[in-house]
Design a protein around this motif. Structure first.
Motif, short mmCIF file in Angstrom:
data_model
loop_
_atom_site.label_atom_id
_atom_site.label_comp_id
_atom_site.label_asym_id
_atom_site.label_seq_id
_atom_site.Cartn_x
_atom_site.Cartn_y
_atom_site.Cartn_z
N THR A 32 0.69 -1.22 -0.29
CA THR A 32 -0.41 0.22 0.20
C THR A 32 0.51 1.75 0.60
O THR A 32 -0.01 2.74 -0.09
CB THR A 32 -0.96 -0.21 0.86
N PHE A 80 -10.46 9.27 7.34
CA PHE A 80 -9.79 8.01 5.65
C PHE A 80 -9.49 6.70 7.14
O PHE A 80 -8.72 6.62 7.86
CB PHE A 80 -8.51 7.99 5.09
N ASP A 100 2.90 11.31 4.29
CA ASP A 100 2.42 10.79 3.23
C ASP A 100 1.92 11.66 2.29
O ASP A 100 2.16 12.67 2.22
CB ASP A 100 1.34 11.06 4.86
N ASN A 101 1.42 10.55 1.51
CA ASN A 101 0.85 10.88 0.40
C ASN A 101 -0.11 12.79 0.36
O ASN A 101 -1.22 12.26 1.26
CB ASN A 101 0.24 9.93 -1.12
N ARG A 104 -4.95 10.59 -0.50
CA ARG A 104 -5.45 8.89 -0.27
C ARG A 104 -6.99 8.84 -1.04
O ARG A 104 -7.22 9.24 -1.17
CB ARG A 104 -5.82 8.69 1.33
N THR A 110 -11.91 8.98 -2.05
CA THR A 110 -10.79 9.70 -2.04
C THR A 110 -10.52 11.37 -0.81
O THR A 110 -10.97 12.34 -0.68
CB THR A 110 -10.38 10.49 -2.85
N THR A 113 -5.20 14.90 2.44
CA THR A 113 -4.15 14.62 3.68
C THR A 113 -3.92 15.88 4.51
O THR A 113 -2.71 16.21 4.08
CB THR A 113 -2.97 13.28 3.68
N SER A 116 -1.87 13.69 9.76
CA SER A 116 -1.98 11.76 10.59
C SER A 116 -2.34 12.14 11.22
O SER A 116 -2.14 12.77 12.14
CB SER A 116 -0.50 11.62 10.04
N TRP A 175 -5.99 9.25 8.49
CA TRP A 175 -5.47 10.25 7.81
C TRP A 175 -6.88 11.12 7.53
O TRP A 175 -8.08 10.67 7.64
CB TRP A 175 -4.71 10.28 6.52
#
Length: 226
Positions: A32, A80, A100-101, A104, A110, A113, A116, A175
Motif C-alpha cells: 500500500t 480515511f 505521507d501522500n 489517499r 478520495t 491528507t 495524520s 489520515w
C-alpha cells in the motif's frame, strides 16, 4: 502542531482490538506504499478491505467523534479508514523517512491528507525501538505513547518509525481532511477553543465568553472549506 490525545481506547477496548488483530491475516506493508515509501518501509499491515480492519476502523471513527480534544484539533471533514500496522523485532521492521501522500485513494473515496494520526495499540514495555519520530520546527520529536493514546500531526511532516529491536508494535494509522486546510489557521482556532473552554470552566455566564465564542465561530465560517 503535535497534539497528544490520551485514552482514546480503554483497557477493554484495547484487549478486544488486540485479540481481533492477532487472528487477522497480515500482509507485506509495502503493497500500500507509494514508490518512495516502499523503499523505506518494512512492516506488515491488514488489507484495507479486510473485514477486521473495516470493523475496527468504524468503531474507532465513532469513538473519535465523541472526543472533544480530537474534534477541536482536527476539525475533521473526512477520515480515511485506518491502516493497522505491525512491526516485529524478528524481521527488523522499521519505516524510514517519508512524507505521507497528499491524496489517499480508497474504495470509500478520495481525501486530501491534512492531518495524520498514530494510535498506539501496544504498551511501551512490550517492545524496544519503534518510536515514531516526527520532524517539526523544533527538530525531531520522539513519540512512544501508552497503549490507547494517539498523536495527531500535520501530514506534511517528515517522519519515520525506528527499528523494533524487541517484541511487537501494533498501531493504527489514519489520515484526515480538515474543514480548515491551512495548518496555521487550525492552530489559531485550536488555541482559541482551548482558551474558551478554560475560561468557561472558571467564569460561568460571563458575557465576554459569549463574545469570544462568536469570534471563534465567525473565524470557522470564514476559513472552513466544506
Amino acid at each position: 502542531m503535535l497534539i497528544v490525545i490520551p485514552d482514546v481506547l480503554n483497557a477493554a477496548e484495547l484487549a478486544s482490538f488486540r485479540t481481533q488483530l492477532a487472528a487477522a491475516p497480515w500482509q507485506d506493508g509495502r503493497t500500500t506504499a507509494g514508490h518512495q515509501s516502499a523503499r523505506a518501509k518494512r512492516n506488515q499491515q491488514l488489507a484495507e478491505d479486510d473485514p477486521t480492519a473495516l470493523a475496527l476502523g468504524e468503531a474507532l471513527a465513532r469513538t473519535l467523534g465523541r472526543i472533544p480534544l480530537f474534534m477541536s484539533a482536527a476539525l475533521p471533514q473526512r477520515i480515511f479508514p485506518p491502516v493497522f500496522s505491525r512491526y516485529r523485532a524478528e524481521s527488523g521492521d522499521r519505516f524510514g523517512n517519508h512524507v505521507d501522500n497528499a491524496i489517499r485513494y480508497g474504495a470509500r473515496g478520495t481525501i486530501r491528507t491534512d492531518l495524520s494520526a498514530t494510535l498506539f495499540l501496544s504498551p511501551p514495555d512490550a517492545y524496544d525501538g519503534g518510536a515514531l519520530v516526527i520532524d517539526d520546527v523544533f527538530g525531531p520529536r520522539d513519540v512512544r505513547l501508552p497503549a490507547g493514546s494517539m498523536v495527531l500531526y500535520p501530514s506534511s511532516s517528515l517522519h519515520r518509525v525506528t527499528q523494533v529491536t524487541r517484541g511487537e508494535r501494533l498501531a493504527a494509522v489514519m489520515w484526515m481532511q480538515s474543514l480548515v486546510r491551512d495548518e496555521g489557521r487550525r492552530r489559531i482556532l485550536f488555541d482559541l477553543d482551548s482558551t474558551l473552554q478554560d475560561l468557561a470552566a472558571d467564569l460561568q455566564d460571563d458575557p465576554r465568553i459569549l463574545s469570544l465564542t462568536n469570534v471563534y465561530h465567525n473565524l470557522v465560517r470564514r476559513w472552513a472549506d466544506p
